[in-house]
Design a protein around this motif. Structure first.
Motif, PDB file in Angstrom:
ATOM      1  N   UNK A   1       0.820  -1.213   0.000  1.00  8.55           N
ATOM      2  CA  UNK A   1       0.000   0.000   0.000  1.00  8.55           C
ATOM      3  C   UNK A   1       0.859   1.270   0.000  1.00  8.55           C
ATOM      4  N   UNK A   2       2.147   1.089  -0.052  1.00  2.82           N
ATOM      5  CA  UNK A   2       3.064   2.236   0.052  1.00  2.82           C
ATOM      6  C   UNK A   2       3.963   2.324  -1.176  1.00  2.82           C
ATOM      7  N   UNK A   3       4.673   3.420  -1.253  1.00  2.00           N
ATOM      8  CA  UNK A   3       5.835   3.535  -2.140  1.00  2.00           C
ATOM      9  C   UNK A   3       7.006   3.846  -1.210  1.00  2.00           C
ATOM     10  N   UNK A   4       7.800   2.834  -0.944  1.00  2.00           N
ATOM     11  CA  UNK A   4       8.797   2.905   0.119  1.00  2.00           C
ATOM     12  C   UNK A   4       9.989   3.771  -0.303  1.00  2.00           C
ATOM     13  N   UNK A   5      10.167   4.945   0.280  1.00  2.00           N
ATOM     14  CA  UNK A   5      11.278   5.814  -0.128  1.00  2.00           C
ATOM     15  C   UNK A   5      12.645   5.290   0.300  1.00  2.00           C
ATOM     16  N   UNK A   6      12.672   4.417   1.307  1.00  2.00           N
ATOM     17  CA  UNK A   6      13.951   3.850   1.733  1.00  2.00           C
ATOM     18  C   UNK A   6      14.485   2.900   0.666  1.00  2.00           C
ATOM     19  N   UNK A   7      13.599   2.095   0.094  1.00  2.00           N
ATOM     20  CA  UNK A   7      14.005   1.217  -1.006  1.00  2.00           C
ATOM     21  C   UNK A   7      14.479   2.051  -2.193  1.00  2.00           C
TER      22      UNK A   7
END
Length: 397
Positions: A210-216
């Protein structure tokens, strides 16, 4: 025929060494960051006035200029020392270690300032020169942008305190104390600062879909950036792209909505500098988009390349050979990927930036910007004598 003038030797500074050490240790124990060098500037101004120099303060905010004249010569020389410290917690355990928690003279500017003060005292005492000496005690070298050298120049430094040539020095860990390094032409790299902000979609760590992971995304950008120098820059051209910080998130069960990276970018060629800027911007944008994120890039061009003029560098090296001998002088040292805002002064006046070994042992060879670093006090009489002799030789007659 009149006898040849006698120029300063290291032994001439020997009696001043205890006082110079006390000054250096006082500055070291009371470090001040960029544009906060109020106490250091006051100490410098007080010593110069005590020794008979004309003193101007507030140049480039917290800079100090000392002026001394002798004879009727029309030539002038400028010598520069930096005064600011770094935001580092000192770990040396020295008796004179920083008393300001989180601030430390981890680059040796306390030593640079003290060496120039040592020369100032000796020159005022002997006055074996014919012309004008300006000493530029500069703030905010470490700041990276909007630096003290630029601020002093913008404050009409070279109009108010003009010189025919300008010289500066930095200590050099990894080389024996007192060994001098010179280089004609480009010597130290341009340094740029890049701030990247990755914009994703935050959410629960258990529902990453459900996210767009900025850490990845940020991690992918870090790895992709490593290809720029390896695959876009001519291998014969020196360049560095370093990710110095990556900040994201606050707890383990939350995917944040953003991540922030800060880069240090170094180069020597204007074409390579432009290439690095273009590739970083393009790569970051494309990499973020490939994950469904976006990114903003703030690219700040910092210090230019330190370019030493040939004649002044040859002269400065000759003075060093006279003082310490041929075997203690490297005339054409390797390029240095570090940056230095003395480059701005060299854009305004011919001159030379040189290096002096800080030691190559386990204790005195510690790299700068390290919590265990300390300036080598053995350099105090060497550096002071060198500056005094350089003035005497440049303003000979």
């Amino acid at each position: 025929m009149s006898p040849s003038p006698r120029f300063t030797e290291i032994a001439d500074i020997a009696a001043d060494v205890p006082a110079l050490q006390a000054i250096r240790h006082q500055i070291h124990s009371d470090p001040e960051l960029a544009y906060e060098e109020v106490r250091t500037a006051a100490l410098v101004a007080g010593k110069l006035r005590e020794w008979g120099w004309e003193v101007s303060t507030g140049i480039g905010r917290t800079g100090v200029v000392g002026t001394l004249r002798a004879g009727d010569g029309t030539r002038a020389i400028g010598l520069r020392a930096d005064m600011d410290a770094l935001p580092i917690i000192e770990a040396t355990g020295k008796p004179y270690a920083s008393a300001q928690h989180g601030k430390m003279h981890a680059c040796g500017h306390d030593g640079h300032t003290t060496m120039l003060l040592g020369a100032a005292q000796h020159l005022a005492r002997t006055r074996r020169f014919n012309g004008t000496v300006h000493l530029y005690f500069q703030p905010a070298e470490e700041i990276g942008v909007d630096s003290g050298a630029k601020k002093m120049i913008d404050d009409r430094l070279f109009d108010r305190f003009p010189c025919d040539a300008v010289f500066g020095v930095h200590n050099h860990p990894g080389m024996p104390s007192g060994k001098f390094l010179f280089r004609r032409g480009p010597f130290m790299s341009a340094g740029d600062k890049v701030t990247i902000t990755v914009h994703g979609v935050g959410g629960h760590a258990a529902r990453p879909q459900k996210t767009v992971d900025p850490i990845v995304v940020a991690s992918s950008i870090v790895m992709a950036l490593q290809t720029i120098v390896a695959r876009n820059v001519d291998p014969a051209q020196p360049a560095v792209v370093t990710v110095g910080t990556l900040h994201a998130g606050t707890v383990n069960n939350v995917i944040p909505d953003s991540a922030r990276l800060e880069l240090s970018v170094r180069s020597f060629s204007p074409d390579v500098r432009a290439l690095l800027k273009r590739r970083i911007q393009d790569l970051v944008t494309a990499q973020a988009q490939s994950y469904g994120a976006s990114a903003t890039v703030e690219y700040v061009e910092g210090y230019p390349v330190v370019v030493n003029s040939d004649a002044e560098t040859d002269f400065a090296a000759q003075v060093a050979r006279e003082l310490v001998g041929d075997d203690q002088v490297v005339e054409q040292a390797d390029l240095i990927m570090g940056s230095e805002d003395f480059a701005f002064m060299l854009q305004e006046r011919p001159g030379s930036f040189l290096r002096i070994g800080n030691g190559d042992g386990s204790e005195d060879g510690c790299m700068v910007h390290n919590p265990m670093y300390d300036f080598n006090d053995r350099n105090l009489p060497i550096g002071a004598a060198y500056w005094a002799r350089l003035v005497e030789r440049y303003l000979e007659g």
